[in-house]
Design an enzyme around this catalytic site. Structure first.
Site, short mmCIF file in Angstrom:
data_model
loop_
_atom_site.label_atom_id
_atom_site.label_comp_id
_atom_site.label_asym_id
_atom_site.label_seq_id
_atom_site.Cartn_x
_atom_site.Cartn_y
_atom_site.Cartn_z
N SER A 119 -11.50 -3.85 2.50
CA SER A 119 -10.16 -3.30 2.27
C SER A 119 -9.36 -3.22 3.56
O SER A 119 -8.19 -3.59 3.62
CB SER A 119 -10.29 -1.92 1.63
OG SER A 119 -9.02 -1.41 1.29
N ASN A 160 0.86 -1.18 0.00
CA ASN A 160 0.00 0.00 0.00
C ASN A 160 0.89 1.23 0.00
O ASN A 160 1.80 1.34 0.83
CB ASN A 160 -0.92 0.01 1.22
CG ASN A 160 -1.88 1.18 1.21
OD1 ASN A 160 -1.49 2.33 1.41
ND2 ASN A 160 -3.15 0.91 0.99
N SER A 170 -5.11 -0.22 -2.68
CA SER A 170 -5.60 1.12 -2.38
C SER A 170 -6.75 1.00 -1.41
O SER A 170 -7.68 0.22 -1.64
CB SER A 170 -6.07 1.84 -3.66
OG SER A 170 -6.39 3.18 -3.39
N GLU A 171 -6.69 1.75 -0.29
CA GLU A 171 -7.64 1.51 0.79
C GLU A 171 -9.08 1.83 0.44
O GLU A 171 -9.99 1.45 1.17
CB GLU A 171 -7.22 2.24 2.07
CG GLU A 171 -6.99 3.70 1.95
CD GLU A 171 -5.52 4.05 1.82
OE1 GLU A 171 -5.08 5.02 2.46
OE2 GLU A 171 -4.81 3.37 1.07
N ASN A 172 -9.33 2.52 -0.67
CA ASN A 172 -10.71 2.77 -1.08
C ASN A 172 -11.33 1.58 -1.80
O ASN A 172 -12.50 1.64 -2.19
CB ASN A 172 -10.81 4.02 -1.95
CG ASN A 172 -9.98 3.94 -3.21
OD1 ASN A 172 -8.80 3.60 -3.16
ND2 ASN A 172 -10.57 4.26 -4.34
#
Length: 520
Positions: free
Chosen positions: A383, A318, A341-343
């Site tokens: 996520s 990440n 990607s944390e979204n």
């Protein structure tokens, strides 16, 4: 038996969600139930779709940045003129779009979010005492919402231990004169398997305003690209969930396994009359950086080329915005690194060409991106399960300050700069993840950023493993302190000592600062 044969025939004819034709004639569909009790209601007027939202209501707004936001329903709230709203949202959008519209019209009393981003209006209202702001780590927010939808009243998480989230005292409300009125409360702490965890409570809302891609006529919903984000958990955590979509299709259009939100969670559906789908940070790979831009700064390039050496084949990583993301440009084509990607994306590709830009596919920095073959999309709660669960081997991010023992501060300057922690507190919370900080050695005013002790609010305690600056590379021992392992050829040991705000050991086998080869 006839009914069973009819159903078996219908299922054998099902199609992917991406093929919009019906799979069963309407005169046959009428002979078996397609909706639950408490039938989903369909609307054509956005204002009527938000009926029942009164002054003081709590409202969840789906989306991430400007991606996947219910823009028609937000506009309807503005038209309706309800006030004193408590808004729960991952981000707050921009000044003149998304949640920013409701902030500008003074309809919001309190915001629960993880990141302000570029919304200067929200920051101004907060510091002026005109808005209550409850900052929550993004993964914790996603899990609080998920818990609210599943009937779990509270849970323990390692995220935020050793920070003001645990200790309390984060300003929620200022007076107009700048005095603190309301502060966050301390969290209960328990130890599990040698690691400290905070007790976090579930969160629900009166209403959730959700943006989907398509809904069928029984209320099942699917999403497109990274627009799933917070929409999925929020839809399950409200008394009334209102979903705006781009298209309404016949029952049977979606294969059952393609449905992202079953209709049991949906109360109202509206086909949005229009969608702007604004892009917050349009980024393409066929637009080279302007001469003299930060991307061409030799100091930054030096950090980027050293950071790129941290990637290993088959790794899940990440990357924060700025230098970490730029380091991915140097990943060898012979190497596969799965960028998270944390979204809600796993398998980030390069920035798109101008003709490939898609507002439904962005990264955590709100930039337009592509996805590699084999990549996938998922909701924000999934996520952060990957993050907290230790499935990400490397996280690389920037910092305002790092302490001698690996404490990290990168989210807030009290009383001055309020951006929010976003997902950073979650990213540094897992013991299984290597945390690499990339930053310039000193501030713009030549003050050290590597210190004996951080003076700004912490993002994580004893969490950093490696520090990369334009001058040097330090390994971090969380009990013994820093060790200088690489030195840039243009810097001297005396210079590094003079510009570092704490003592450090020097590796007996001190190396020149390594740089990845551009053709690697």
């Amino acid at each position: 038996m006839a009914a069973l044969r009819l159903l078996a025939w219908a299922f054998s004819r099902r199609v992917s969600a991406h093929r919009p034709q019906p799979t069963l004639p309407h005169h046959l569909i009428r002979h078996y139930p397609t909706t639950r009790c408490g039938k989903v209601k369909f609307y054509t007027d956005p204002v009527k779709a938000v009926e029942g939202i009164k002054d003081g209501a709590s409202v969840m707004l789906g989306g991430f940045g400007l991606c996947g936001i219910p823009e028609n329903l937000i506009g309807a709230l503005k038209t309706k003129g309800v006030k004193d709203l408590k808004i729960i949202s991952s981000n707050v959008g921009v000044d003149d779009f998304g949640l920013g519209i409701l902030l500008a019209s003074k309809q919001v009393r309190r915001v629960v979010c993880s990141y302000l981003g570029e919304n200067k209006l929200c920051e101004q209202l907060y510091l002026a005492g005109k808005l209550e702001l409850e900052m929550t780590p993004q993964g914790t927010l996603a899990e609080r919402i998920r818990a609210g939808g599943t009937g779990v009243p509270a849970f323990y998480t390692p995220t935020g231990y050793g920070t003001q989230v645990q200790e309390g005292g984060v300003p929620i409300r200022y007076s107009p004169e700048g005095h603190l009125i309301t502060l966050s409360q301390p969290r209960e702490v328990r130890e599990f398997e040698g690691q400290h965890h905070l007790l976090e409570r579930a969160i629900r809302a009166d209403f959730a305003l959700i943006k989907g891609w398509k809904a069928d006529r029984s209320g099942n919903v699917i999403f497109r690209g990274s627009a799933r984000n917070f929409n999925v958990p929020m839809c399950k955590a409200a008394d009334i969930s209102v979903v705006e979509v781009e298209e309404i299709v016949d029952v049977g259009t979606f294969a059952p396994e393609d449905i992202h939100i079953p209709n049991i969670y949906v109360k109202r559906v509206i086909k949005g009359p229009r969608f702007e789908k604004r892009i917050e940070r349009l980024t393409t790979r066929d637009s080279p950086p302007a001469p003299g831009s930060k991307d061409q700064d030799p100091k930054r390039t030096r950090i980027i080329k050293r950071a790129a050496l941290e990637f290993k084949d088959g790794m899940y990583a990440n990357l924060g915005i700025g230098i970490p993301v730029l380091a991915s440009n140097y990943i060898s084509p012979k190497m596969t690194v799965y960028l998270h990607s944390e979204n809600g994306i796993l398998g980030l590709g390069p920035f798109p060409l101008k003709k490939e830009v898609d507002p439904d596919i962005i990264n955590a920095g709100k930039q337009t991106v592509t996805v590699i073959p084999g990549g996938c999309f998922f909701a924000s709660d999934d996520s952060f399960a990957m993050i907290r669960g230790g499935h990400i081997q490397l996280t690389m991010l920037g910092a305002m300050q790092v302490s001698k023992y690996g404490d990290l501060a990168n989210w807030m300057v009290p009383g001055k700069k309020v951006k929010g922690m976003g997902g950073a507190m979650d990213l540094v919370s897992s013991k299984k993840t290597k945390v690499v900080v990339t930053m310039e050695h000193c501030t713009k005013t030549k003050q050290p950023k590597i210190l004996e002790k951080c003076t700004m609010p912490l993002t994580g305690k004893s969490c950093v493993d490696l520090i990369i600056t334009e001058k040097a590379v330090f390994e971090v021992d969380r009990s013994k302190g820093l060790k200088l392992v690489e030195l840039w050829e243009g810097s001297s040991l005396d210079e590094v000592k003079a510009t570092t705000g704490c003592s450090f050991k020097v590796c007996p086998n001190l190396k020149p600062m390594q740089q990845i080869k551009s053709d690697a």
